[in-house]
Motif scaffolding. Structure first.
Motif, PDB file in Angstrom:
ATOM      1  N   PRO A  96     -11.275   2.664   2.996  1.00  0.00           N
ATOM      2  CA  PRO A  96      -9.878   2.275   2.861  1.00  0.00           C
ATOM      3  C   PRO A  96      -9.054   3.536   2.589  1.00  0.00           C
ATOM      4  CG  PRO A  96     -11.289   0.872   1.513  1.00  0.00           C
ATOM      5  CD  PRO A  96     -12.146   1.991   2.000  1.00  0.00           C
ATOM      6  N   SER A  98      -6.645   3.917   0.714  1.00  0.00           N
ATOM      7  CA  SER A  98      -6.350   4.019  -0.719  1.00  0.00           C
ATOM      8  C   SER A  98      -7.472   4.714  -1.481  1.00  0.00           C
ATOM      9  CB  SER A  98      -6.105   2.626  -1.314  1.00  0.00           C
ATOM     10  OG  SER A  98      -7.211   1.775  -1.075  1.00  0.00           O
ATOM     11  N   ARG A 144     -16.161   2.221  -7.149  1.00  0.00           N
ATOM     12  CA  ARG A 144     -15.225   1.163  -7.554  1.00  0.00           C
ATOM     13  C   ARG A 144     -15.473   0.737  -8.996  1.00  0.00           C
ATOM     14  NH1 ARG A 144     -14.604  -2.460  -1.950  1.00  0.00           N
ATOM     15  NH2 ARG A 144     -13.754  -0.713  -0.723  1.00  0.00           N
ATOM     16  N   SER A 153     -19.256   2.215  -2.548  1.00  0.00           N
ATOM     17  CA  SER A 153     -18.642   1.306  -1.578  1.00  0.00           C
ATOM     18  C   SER A 153     -18.968   1.750  -0.161  1.00  0.00           C
ATOM     19  CB  SER A 153     -17.123   1.252  -1.776  1.00  0.00           C
ATOM     20  OG  SER A 153     -16.548   2.548  -1.629  1.00  0.00           O
ATOM     21  N   ASN A 262      -0.382  -0.601   0.128  1.00  0.00           N
ATOM     22  CA  ASN A 262      -0.430  -1.998  -0.287  1.00  0.00           C
ATOM     23  C   ASN A 262       0.670  -2.822   0.381  1.00  0.00           C
ATOM     24  OD1 ASN A 262       0.801  -4.043  -2.624  1.00  0.00           O
ATOM     25  ND2 ASN A 262      -1.415  -4.176  -2.355  1.00  0.00           N
ATOM     26  N   GLN A 263       1.858  -2.283   0.459  1.00  0.00           N
ATOM     27  CA  GLN A 263       3.004  -3.043   0.955  1.00  0.00           C
ATOM     28  C   GLN A 263       3.071  -3.100   2.482  1.00  0.00           C
ATOM     29  OE1 GLN A 263       5.211  -4.847  -1.015  1.00  0.00           O
ATOM     30  NE2 GLN A 263       3.662  -4.326  -2.560  1.00  0.00           N
ATOM     31  N   GLY A 266      -1.215  -3.834   3.636  1.00  0.00           N
ATOM     32  CA  GLY A 266      -1.876  -4.857   2.836  1.00  0.00           C
ATOM     33  C   GLY A 266      -3.207  -4.469   2.228  1.00  0.00           C
ATOM     34  N   GLU A 267      -3.456  -3.171   2.035  1.00  0.00           N
ATOM     35  CA  GLU A 267      -4.714  -2.772   1.406  1.00  0.00           C
ATOM     36  C   GLU A 267      -4.724  -3.196  -0.063  1.00  0.00           C
ATOM     37  OE1 GLU A 267      -6.258   1.118   1.587  1.00  0.00           O
ATOM     38  OE2 GLU A 267      -6.512   1.111   3.760  1.00  0.00           O
ATOM     39  N   THR A 268      -5.881  -3.659  -0.505  1.00  0.00           N
ATOM     40  CA  THR A 268      -6.049  -3.987  -1.913  1.00  0.00           C
ATOM     41  C   THR A 268      -6.253  -2.699  -2.704  1.00  0.00           C
ATOM     42  OG1 THR A 268      -7.073  -6.110  -1.377  1.00  0.00           O
ATOM     43  CG2 THR A 268      -7.451  -5.238  -3.593  1.00  0.00           C
ATOM     44  N   ILE A 269      -5.439  -2.503  -3.713  1.00  0.00           N
ATOM     45  CA  ILE A 269      -5.562  -1.307  -4.547  1.00  0.00           C
ATOM     46  C   ILE A 269      -6.361  -1.672  -5.787  1.00  0.00           C
ATOM     47  CG2 ILE A 269      -4.344   0.561  -5.707  1.00  0.00           C
ATOM     48  CD1 ILE A 269      -3.829   0.351  -2.670  1.00  0.00           C
ATOM     49  N   HIS A 270      -7.580  -1.200  -5.866  1.00  0.00           N
ATOM     50  CA  HIS A 270      -8.450  -1.517  -6.994  1.00  0.00           C
ATOM     51  C   HIS A 270      -8.027  -0.721  -8.227  1.00  0.00           C
ATOM     52  CE1 HIS A 270     -11.256  -3.690  -4.365  1.00  0.00           C
ATOM     53  NE2 HIS A 270     -11.100  -2.697  -3.511  1.00  0.00           N
ATOM     54  N   THR A 273      -9.508   2.636  -8.358  1.00  0.00           N
ATOM     55  CA  THR A 273      -8.842   3.675  -7.571  1.00  0.00           C
ATOM     56  C   THR A 273      -7.744   4.348  -8.387  1.00  0.00           C
ATOM     57  OG1 THR A 273      -9.282   2.529  -5.482  1.00  0.00           O
ATOM     58  CG2 THR A 273      -7.491   4.139  -5.489  1.00  0.00           C
TER      59      THR A 273
END
Length: 297
Positions: A96, A98, A144, A153, A262-263, A266-270, A273
């Motif tokens: 990803p 991110s 992660r 990951s 993210n916006q 649409g990546e999920t920001i853990h 991270t």
């Protein structure tokens, strides 16, 4: 407007544009392979930088530098953009954005070790501490948060990302040995690497069927990762009366980048991270702090 205000605006513009490139990388990789991406982006960047060089009247410098050291610029071009961006884009294709983008920020730490090996520079205590913090951040991001279990990951993607940092550090060490105009150096390196990139991409990839979105995205990468943004930052560094006034702005970029990833895609920001990135940035900031020694007596 005074020079420091101009420098701040140049630097802020560069930081904001650099904050968008991780998103642009992921969008572009939906349409092009890493090799195609390097080739097309390098062509766009080379065109823009050549126009800048001609506008600034640097044609004579270009010819002089090329005649003096053609092999040097060919080798520099092999390193950057060719190998460096191939490795970097491979990392982005596996991870990803991110996660790949914060890992790339450890290049300053890699520079410390490369300088120690190649330039025989001493590694200070604060460098060791900064490196420990930085690579702890890498471990947090790569697993992660599962540091004890060492559950990566995507280990291959992490290794590609870390390799890119050492390649970028090597590029800066070699590049600083040549006291020539920055735009001239980039034009020659990009220009000499393009024929080889193009031949390789034609041999390995199929250029037919790439939609306009792919061409638009890769043009954006060429303009704002490799071209215009570099010139903005260079202008800021030259205009500022004290570079420390603007240099720390660069630390805003990865955090803005996470918001955009993210916006926009649409990546999920853990949380891991963010935690890892904070560790990396803390290490880099600590490495830059100047400690004043109190006079004895």
């Amino acid at each position: 407007m005074d020079n420091d205000k101009k420098a701040f605006l140049f630097a802020l513009s560069a930081v904001l544009l650099w904050s968008t490139v991780a998103t642009a990388f992921k969008i572009t990789l939906n349409y092009l392979s890493p090799l195609q991406m390097v080739t097309a982006a390098s062509a766009v960047s080379c065109l823009v930088l050549t126009l800048v060089a001609f506008i600034q009247g640097k044609q004579a410098q270009l010819l002089l530098e090329l005649r003096r050291m053609p092999l040097y610029y060919l080798l520099i071009g092999v390193l950057n953009p060719t190998v460096y961006y191939l490795v970097l884009f491979e990392a982005y294709s596996l991870l990803p954005a991110s996660e790949a983008q914060p890992l790339n920020y450890t290049w300053a730490i890699a520079l410390t070790f490369m300088a120690a090996v190649l330039l025989k520079q001493k590694i200070r205590k604060r460098d060791w501490f900064a490196s420990a913090l930085g690579y702890l951040g890498v471990l947090v991001i790569a697993t992660r948060g599962d540091i004890i279990g060492l559950s990566f990951s995507n280990l291959e993607g992490v290794l590609w990302a870390l390799l890119s940092t050492f390649l970028w550090a090597l590029y800066w060490i070699i590049n600083t040995k040549r006291n020539a105009d920055s735009v001239v150096q980039l034009v020659l390196a990009f220009g000499l690497s393009l024929p080889f990139l193009w031949l390789a991409s034609v041999w390995y990839d199929d250029w037919s069927g790439i939609p306009w979105q792919g061409w638009l995205a890769v043009s954006y990468v060429g303009l704002f990762e490799m071209g215009i943004t570099f010139l903005l930052w260079m202008s800021a560094m030259k205009t500022a009366t004290n570079t420390s006034l603007i240099s720390n702005l660069i630390f805003l970029s990865p955090f803005i980048s996470l918001i955009l990833l993210n916006q926009i895609i649409g990546e999920t920001i853990h949380m891991s991270t963010i935690a890892g990135l904070v560790l990396i940035i803390t290490g880099l900031v600590f490495q830059r702090i100047r400690i004043k020694k109190k006079p004895l007596g």
